[in-house]
Design a protein around this motif. Structure first.
Motif, PDB file in Angstrom:
ATOM      1  N   PHE A  66       1.080  -1.210  -0.042  1.00 60.18           N
ATOM      2  CA  PHE A  66       0.059  -0.120   0.016  1.00 60.18           C
ATOM      3  C   PHE A  66       0.866   1.225   0.111  1.00 60.18           C
ATOM      4  O   PHE A  66       0.529   2.481  -0.557  1.00 60.18           O
ATOM      5  N   ALA A  67       2.015   1.309   0.809  1.00 54.50           N
ATOM      6  CA  ALA A  67       2.678   2.138   0.926  1.00 54.50           C
ATOM      7  C   ALA A  67       3.563   2.821  -0.392  1.00 54.50           C
ATOM      8  O   ALA A  67       3.721   3.921  -0.432  1.00 54.50           O
ATOM      9  N   LEU A  68       3.781   1.735  -1.197  1.00 53.76           N
ATOM     10  CA  LEU A  68       4.402   2.167  -2.365  1.00 53.76           C
ATOM     11  C   LEU A  68       3.683   2.966  -3.294  1.00 53.76           C
ATOM     12  O   LEU A  68       4.441   3.972  -4.164  1.00 53.76           O
ATOM     13  N   HIS A  69       2.092   2.983  -3.062  1.00 54.84           N
ATOM     14  CA  HIS A  69       1.428   3.891  -4.068  1.00 54.84           C
ATOM     15  C   HIS A  69       0.683   5.199  -3.246  1.00 54.84           C
ATOM     16  O   HIS A  69       0.344   6.014  -3.731  1.00 54.84           O
ATOM     17  N   HIS A  70       0.777   5.272  -1.996  1.00 56.05           N
ATOM     18  CA  HIS A  70       0.189   6.117  -1.141  1.00 56.05           C
ATOM     19  C   HIS A  70       1.094   7.000  -0.375  1.00 56.05           C
ATOM     20  O   HIS A  70       0.636   7.947   0.478  1.00 56.05           O
ATOM     21  N   ALA A  71       2.399   6.624   0.122  1.00 60.26           N
ATOM     22  CA  ALA A  71       3.185   7.203   0.902  1.00 60.26           C
ATOM     23  C   ALA A  71       3.975   8.431  -0.084  1.00 60.26           C
ATOM     24  O   ALA A  71       4.538   7.974  -1.024  1.00 60.26           O
ATOM     25  N   PRO A  72       3.916   9.521   0.602  1.00 55.91           N
ATOM     26  CA  PRO A  72       4.646  10.864  -0.152  1.00 55.91           C
ATOM     27  C   PRO A  72       6.040  10.482  -0.479  1.00 55.91           C
ATOM     28  O   PRO A  72       6.595  10.332   0.743  1.00 55.91           O
TER      29      PRO A  72
END
Length: 135
Positions: A66-72
């Protein structure tokens, strides 16, 4: 904690394959510790289809997808560890709008949505009981 997370992911896989008992899936979700990303001073959520979805993850690998696509800027995400029961019994009703729990949304063929309906959230927060907003 690892065993419960694995158990929830297994129950999700069963239901997605058309097997298993939906009540057992809900029970496993309630007993499981989920990793919920933090954003803007609260829990990360998304709105879709008129529902606000609190997003939880069964383990750090699912959260990392998830973080790959949503973490700035590709930064890591801070997260809270919360029991599924706390999310659906306390947090969802406190949001003041139709809300549910989305688990492992970045896991292809492994996500599961727990909508704001009776049997998942308290009746006062369920959209199918006619009591929405009374909680």
């Amino acid at each position: 904690m690892e065993q419960a997370e694995t158990a929830l992911a297994e129950r999700i896989a069963e239901r997605r394959a058309g097997l298993g008992d939906p009540r057992a899936l809900v029970g496993e979700m309630r007993r499981s510790t989920l990793l919920v990303p933090l954003a803007d001073g609260g829990l990360w959520s998304a709105r879709s289809g008129g529902v606000r979805w609190v997003c939880g993850f069964t383990d750090e690998a699912a959260l990392a997808r998830f973080a790959l696509h949503h973490a700035p800027g590709g930064r890591s995400l801070e997260y809270a560890e919360l029991l599924g029961a706390r999310i659906v019994d306390e947090i969802v009703p406190s949001l003041g709008e139709p809300a549910g729990l989305a688990v492992d949304i970045a896991t292809q063929d492994g996500s599961m949505f727990f909508p704001p309906v009776a049997g998942i959230v308290p009746d006062g927060a369920a959209v199918d009981t006619g009591e929405e907003g009374r909680a």
